[in-house]
Design a protein around this motif. Sequence first.
Motif, PDB file in Angstrom:
ATOM      1  N   ASP A   1      -3.754 -11.982  -1.705  1.00  0.00           N
ATOM      2  CA  ASP A   1      -3.352 -11.286  -0.485  1.00  0.00           C
ATOM      3  C   ASP A   1      -1.899 -11.550  -0.080  1.00  0.00           C
ATOM      4  O   ASP A   1      -1.216 -10.651   0.404  1.00  0.00           O
ATOM      5  CB  ASP A   1      -4.301 -11.648   0.666  1.00  0.00           C
TER       6      ASP A   1
ATOM      7  N   MET B   1       3.471  -4.888  -0.979  1.00  0.00           N
ATOM      8  CA  MET B   1       3.331  -3.690  -0.148  1.00  0.00           C
ATOM      9  C   MET B   1       4.615  -3.385   0.627  1.00  0.00           C
ATOM     10  O   MET B   1       4.912  -2.219   0.904  1.00  0.00           O
ATOM     11  CB  MET B   1       2.157  -3.852   0.820  1.00  0.00           C
ATOM     12  N   THR B   2       5.336  -4.434   0.987  1.00  0.00           N
ATOM     13  CA  THR B   2       6.599  -4.230   1.696  1.00  0.00           C
ATOM     14  C   THR B   2       7.605  -3.538   0.768  1.00  0.00           C
ATOM     15  O   THR B   2       8.339  -2.638   1.187  1.00  0.00           O
ATOM     16  CB  THR B   2       7.132  -5.575   2.209  1.00  0.00           C
TER      17      THR B   2
ATOM     18  N   LYS C   1      -8.370   7.213  -7.547  1.00  0.00           N
ATOM     19  CA  LYS C   1      -7.759   7.744  -6.319  1.00  0.00           C
ATOM     20  C   LYS C   1      -7.573   9.242  -6.499  1.00  0.00           C
ATOM     21  O   LYS C   1      -6.719   9.664  -7.269  1.00  0.00           O
ATOM     22  CB  LYS C   1      -6.397   7.088  -6.079  1.00  0.00           C
TER      23      LYS C   1
ATOM     24  N   SER D   1     -11.606  -3.202  -1.786  1.00  0.00           N
ATOM     25  CA  SER D   1     -10.419  -3.856  -1.233  1.00  0.00           C
ATOM     26  C   SER D   1      -9.958  -3.226   0.078  1.00  0.00           C
ATOM     27  O   SER D   1      -9.864  -2.006   0.202  1.00  0.00           O
ATOM     28  CB  SER D   1      -9.274  -3.769  -2.251  1.00  0.00           C
TER      29      SER D   1
ATOM     30  N   ILE E   1       2.137   8.209 -11.121  1.00  0.00           N
ATOM     31  CA  ILE E   1       2.966   7.198 -10.477  1.00  0.00           C
ATOM     32  C   ILE E   1       3.868   6.545 -11.525  1.00  0.00           C
ATOM     33  O   ILE E   1       3.581   6.521 -12.714  1.00  0.00           O
ATOM     34  CB  ILE E   1       2.133   6.148  -9.726  1.00  0.00           C
TER      35      ILE E   1
ATOM     36  N   TRP F   1      -7.039  -3.393   1.143  1.00  0.00           N
ATOM     37  CA  TRP F   1      -5.687  -2.859   0.978  1.00  0.00           C
ATOM     38  C   TRP F   1      -5.709  -1.337   0.996  1.00  0.00           C
ATOM     39  O   TRP F   1      -4.709  -0.687   1.305  1.00  0.00           O
ATOM     40  CB  TRP F   1      -5.053  -3.365  -0.319  1.00  0.00           C
TER      41      TRP F   1
ATOM     42  N   ALA G   1       0.235  -9.668  -2.437  1.00  0.00           N
ATOM     43  CA  ALA G   1       0.023  -8.233  -2.233  1.00  0.00           C
ATOM     44  C   ALA G   1       0.795  -7.736  -1.013  1.00  0.00           C
ATOM     45  O   ALA G   1       1.383  -6.649  -1.033  1.00  0.00           O
ATOM     46  CB  ALA G   1      -1.459  -7.943  -2.075  1.00  0.00           C
ATOM     47  N   LEU G   2       0.804  -8.550   0.024  1.00  0.00           N
ATOM     48  CA  LEU G   2       1.533  -8.157   1.238  1.00  0.00           C
ATOM     49  C   LEU G   2       3.019  -8.013   0.934  1.00  0.00           C
ATOM     50  O   LEU G   2       3.674  -7.052   1.351  1.00  0.00           O
ATOM     51  CB  LEU G   2       1.308  -9.182   2.348  1.00  0.00           C
TER      52      LEU G   2
ATOM     53  N   ILE H   1       4.106  -4.934   7.525  1.00  0.00           N
ATOM     54  CA  ILE H   1       4.794  -3.914   6.712  1.00  0.00           C
ATOM     55  C   ILE H   1       5.522  -2.912   7.596  1.00  0.00           C
ATOM     56  O   ILE H   1       6.603  -2.446   7.267  1.00  0.00           O
ATOM     57  CB  ILE H   1       3.781  -3.179   5.800  1.00  0.00           C
TER      58      ILE H   1
ATOM     59  N   ARG I   1       2.756  10.482  -3.852  1.00  0.00           N
ATOM     60  CA  ARG I   1       3.606   9.308  -3.621  1.00  0.00           C
ATOM     61  C   ARG I   1       2.763   8.031  -3.601  1.00  0.00           C
ATOM     62  O   ARG I   1       3.203   6.958  -4.016  1.00  0.00           O
ATOM     63  CB  ARG I   1       4.326   9.489  -2.271  1.00  0.00           C
TER      64      ARG I   1
ATOM     65  N   THR J   1       4.348   5.218  -6.337  1.00  0.00           N
ATOM     66  CA  THR J   1       3.954   3.887  -6.800  1.00  0.00           C
ATOM     67  C   THR J   1       2.747   3.405  -6.013  1.00  0.00           C
ATOM     68  O   THR J   1       2.414   3.943  -4.968  1.00  0.00           O
ATOM     69  CB  THR J   1       5.145   2.911  -6.658  1.00  0.00           C
ATOM     70  N   GLU J   2       2.057   2.389  -6.535  1.00  0.00           N
ATOM     71  CA  GLU J   2       0.894   1.872  -5.812  1.00  0.00           C
ATOM     72  C   GLU J   2       0.597   0.437  -6.215  1.00  0.00           C
ATOM     73  O   GLU J   2       1.079  -0.067  -7.238  1.00  0.00           O
ATOM     74  CB  GLU J   2      -0.341   2.746  -6.075  1.00  0.00           C
ATOM     75  N   LEU J   3      -0.234  -0.199  -5.387  1.00  0.00           N
ATOM     76  CA  LEU J   3      -0.707  -1.563  -5.637  1.00  0.00           C
ATOM     77  C   LEU J   3      -2.097  -1.490  -6.253  1.00  0.00           C
ATOM     78  O   LEU J   3      -2.930  -0.692  -5.807  1.00  0.00           O
ATOM     79  CB  LEU J   3      -0.797  -2.309  -4.289  1.00  0.00           C
ATOM     80  N   TYR J   4      -2.377  -2.308  -7.275  1.00  0.00           N
ATOM     81  CA  TYR J   4      -3.768  -2.401  -7.729  1.00  0.00           C
ATOM     82  C   TYR J   4      -4.557  -3.032  -6.586  1.00  0.00           C
ATOM     83  O   TYR J   4      -4.161  -4.081  -6.068  1.00  0.00           O
ATOM     84  CB  TYR J   4      -3.863  -3.262  -9.003  1.00  0.00           C
ATOM     85  N   PRO J   5      -5.649  -2.402  -6.165  1.00  0.00           N
ATOM     86  CA  PRO J   5      -6.246  -2.840  -4.897  1.00  0.00           C
ATOM     87  C   PRO J   5      -6.906  -4.216  -4.926  1.00  0.00           C
ATOM     88  O   PRO J   5      -6.985  -4.888  -3.899  1.00  0.00           O
ATOM     89  CB  PRO J   5      -7.270  -1.741  -4.592  1.00  0.00           C
ATOM     90  N   ASP J   6      -7.392  -4.656  -6.069  1.00  0.00           N
ATOM     91  CA  ASP J   6      -8.166  -5.903  -6.125  1.00  0.00           C
ATOM     92  C   ASP J   6      -7.418  -7.000  -6.867  1.00  0.00           C
ATOM     93  O   ASP J   6      -6.585  -6.738  -7.727  1.00  0.00           O
ATOM     94  CB  ASP J   6      -9.506  -5.634  -6.815  1.00  0.00           C
TER      95      ASP J   6
ATOM     96  N   LYS K   1      -4.532  -3.220 -18.243  1.00  0.00           N
ATOM     97  CA  LYS K   1      -5.304  -2.214 -18.956  1.00  0.00           C
ATOM     98  C   LYS K   1      -5.449  -0.938 -18.105  1.00  0.00           C
ATOM     99  O   LYS K   1      -5.417   0.177 -18.623  1.00  0.00           O
ATOM    100  CB  LYS K   1      -6.688  -2.791 -19.250  1.00  0.00           C
ATOM    101  N   HIS K   2      -5.613  -1.154 -16.802  1.00  0.00           N
ATOM    102  CA  HIS K   2      -5.722  -0.011 -15.879  1.00  0.00           C
ATOM    103  C   HIS K   2      -4.430   0.821 -15.929  1.00  0.00           C
ATOM    104  O   HIS K   2      -4.461   2.050 -16.023  1.00  0.00           O
ATOM    105  CB  HIS K   2      -5.979  -0.536 -14.457  1.00  0.00           C
TER     106      HIS K   2
ATOM    107  N   GLU L   1      -3.483   1.143   3.124  1.00  0.00           N
ATOM    108  CA  GLU L   1      -2.749   2.262   2.541  1.00  0.00           C
ATOM    109  C   GLU L   1      -3.021   3.576   3.254  1.00  0.00           C
ATOM    110  O   GLU L   1      -2.136   4.424   3.377  1.00  0.00           O
ATOM    111  CB  GLU L   1      -3.130   2.414   1.066  1.00  0.00           C
TER     112      GLU L   1
ATOM    113  N   GLU M   1     -11.120   6.554 -14.952  1.00  0.00           N
ATOM    114  CA  GLU M   1     -10.669   5.169 -14.904  1.00  0.00           C
ATOM    115  C   GLU M   1     -10.720   4.720 -13.438  1.00  0.00           C
ATOM    116  O   GLU M   1     -10.026   5.271 -12.586  1.00  0.00           O
ATOM    117  CB  GLU M   1      -9.240   5.095 -15.487  1.00  0.00           C
TER     118      GLU M   1
END
Lengths: 456, 456
Positions: free
Chosen positions: A376, A383-384, B123, B156, A367, B158, A379-380, B281, B35, A396-401, A410-411, B162, B119
């Motif tokens: 939240d 996500m948009t 996913k 999460s 990604i 989220w 995050a919303l 979204i 993606r 691309t992605e959102l870190y879930p937590d 670090k992730h 997703e 890590e």
Amino acid sequence: MAQKPSIPKGTRDFNPDQVAKRNYIFNIIQTQFERFGFQPIETPSFENSETLMGKYGEEGDRLIFKILNSGDFLKKVEEPLYTEKDAVKLTPKISEKALRYDLTVPFARYVVQHQNEIEFPFKRYQMQPVWRADRPQKGRFREFYQCDADVVGSTSLWQEVEFVQLYDAVFTALQLEGVTIKINNRKILSGIAEVIGASDKLIDFTVALDKLDKIGEEKVKEEMLSKGISEAGINKLQPLFELQGDFASQIKQLQDILSASESGKKGIEELQFINTAITEIGLQTASLQLDVTLARGLNYYTGAIFEVAAPKGVKMGSIGGGGRYDDLTGIFGLKNMSGVGISFGLDRIYLVLEELNLFPDAVNKNIKALFINFGDKEALYAMTAIKQLREQNINTELYPDTAKTGKQMKHADKRQIPYVVLVGEQEMANSVFTLKHMASGEQKQLDIQGLIAALS
Amino acid sequence: MAQKPSIPKGTRDFNPDQVAKRNYIFNIIQTQFERFGFQPIETPSFENSETLMGKYGEEGDRLIFKILNSGDFLKKVEEPLYTEKDAVKLTPKISEKALRYDLTVPFARYVVQHQNEIEFPFKRYQMQPVWRADRPQKGRFREFYQCDADVVGSTSLWQEVEFVQLYDAVFTALQLEGVTIKINNRKILSGIAEVIGASDKLIDFTVALDKLDKIGEEKVKEEMLSKGISEAGINKLQPLFELQGDFASQIKQLQDILSASESGKKGIEELQFINTAITEIGLQTASLQLDVTLARGLNYYTGAIFEVAAPKGVKMGSIGGGGRYDDLTGIFGLKNMSGVGISFGLDRIYLVLEELNLFPDAVNKNIKALFINFGDKEALYAMTAIKQLREQNINTELYPDTAKTGKQMKHADKRQIPYVVLVGEQEMANSVFTLKHMASGEQKQLDIQGLIAALS
């Protein structure tokens, strides 16, 4: 107690980096197969045992993985046979299916079974795993992929010419320059055996000759002698060990050696045709070389024999091979179907590319950006934006937590993600995004259009 | 006597057209997986038997294909056990490996085995064949592909959001508009069972409820009654059968029904979170629907449950499914690893695309032009042009034999090749090529640059 997990010996797990690199090779081979007009087929992982058994010699039969019949597989086993407790005799009674051992026999079976739907000459390619119960060792696995292209239904030598070009095209596309495509012809080998009076010992003769590279001239001669080839015959081989010069001049020397053999002369003619065409058309990065010691599964091949060597300096067995077999489908009852084909050795090509550092950096489709998760609401909002980026083909992605920012950073770092996007209250209020380049630490604020542009 | 070739029941050969269509689906799914930040892994086709056995219930154990040990597999079988002639007892003695039954258990094994290299949250996606000794029937095979995406290491919600988006993205990219993504939650089902006093009969209760679509309200109630659920309890279900309106209003009705259950309230909260985010979204072509009867392998799931239905008017079972399982890796000794994932049903998606005529015409990467072979001199000239065309990424080939022109034309026609190129003496003398469009019969003479341009 929980099981300590492991996998069967000779098999492998592939992590994301390895899968990406393997797919890079697969895709290039596939693209070139299609460039040359080959069409894909796939066959089942297991075949009926009688399709496979007896096709690869006794050793092959032993190395084929057999599948146990389902249900009460002992019910139909008759008592006297069962009591013998003989694994070889019991096997066909309790197992009717077996895992594919190569792609050639299933292809022959496919051609015969579907002969009425196929338009010949049929150029097919196939890239699937095969299984062999070989003793696992470095570089030898019990499950591995084969990548084969074959033509069936024509004896034209233009196909041999095309396969030389195909090897050249694939290795050029892989940026693996300087491979050597070695070629020989079964008819040359028969011719030599004929000339030295060893036609009845063709296999022993070629098996010994094939070792020239490894054990040297003297040992090859010893082995031939021990197999009953006469000293006078072996002496006639001397010019063969001294073949010199380029393809054309070696052919000339062969013509002298083989002048008394019809088969030999035919082989020379075929090699000449291929070499003349290739010289005229030209190769990109590979070179074509005559190798009269090349034998490879001789029982099989009837005309051209191919083998590809990695560039000089790389220690590796052959990275491809193939040849012509005049009666590919005869075992399944369809006569007079000449086949010719080549194979690519995926695992070895992988090792060579790794050694020479030839995998492109972008091979792992990672990604582009990780959105940091501040809660939240944020995050919303993220996500948009993520949805819009993805619709523009940006991975691309959102870190879930909602973890600490440091942990999320670090992730991104560990996954080698080049950018992170930070969206807090302030960014939300101003409809912007903070884009941070991980390597340089550089940050800038962008609106959604700017973000799309920066990550495209 | 030659063998009449066939393949084992429940397995399939795929011809070039079918492979091209399957790859079209694979590629779209793979692109969207990447993606969304999923990374590929691959695991071996066979696992150690103890990795698979006992993970899919008794029925599953029976349906796992076992591989016979190599060599003298009877040698170590002790006499008393052998004499019993009991297939179930003998199996573990003569078979140590088994073919993969799904991708989830191998994934769990992979995560535990490689936990120190991974890590988290991790996913991963995986697209590989699985094997089941099921009775073959229409649309059910013994070898078939699964395409799975899972996240492990985060609870999460989220991720549920997703996965709904991922389904939408894949089916939109496949131009399969109007699919319904059904969602439920294990906690809702537990809540209902609690409310009607059938917590101890959760499985019986959900198995019956799952059949509402197929057998109707009355029969569902009868089945529950026969399983020992009280009439009073069943009567409390009435509002459930009468749930109406959109997602939000159904949630409202559920809140009344489940007000006495903590588990039920938690399930509602989770569903609400997902629905609110998705509403905000937006989806491209799919819709999200609450389905409180959805159960799917309930033993497995602990949170969200997903299932995808084909567009209205297409008769087809679910084309995808998944859910959250809170203890994915516990069976292999790694606790507290929540997993959530979805799967795409390749074979069914294929059938739906076929039925709705949604495969693009260009899906089969056929060659653009066939060069007619008038003899070796002309063929060599053609091959020089073919080399240049291929270097310009044009898929093309030479007819290998000097057959009658009519036969070669017919070959192009049967293979649906759009153009043929004719090169005779005259063309060679003038350094041109005659390009013929097969459908219209239109012909023109072009130089090599013109030819490249026309076929690009």
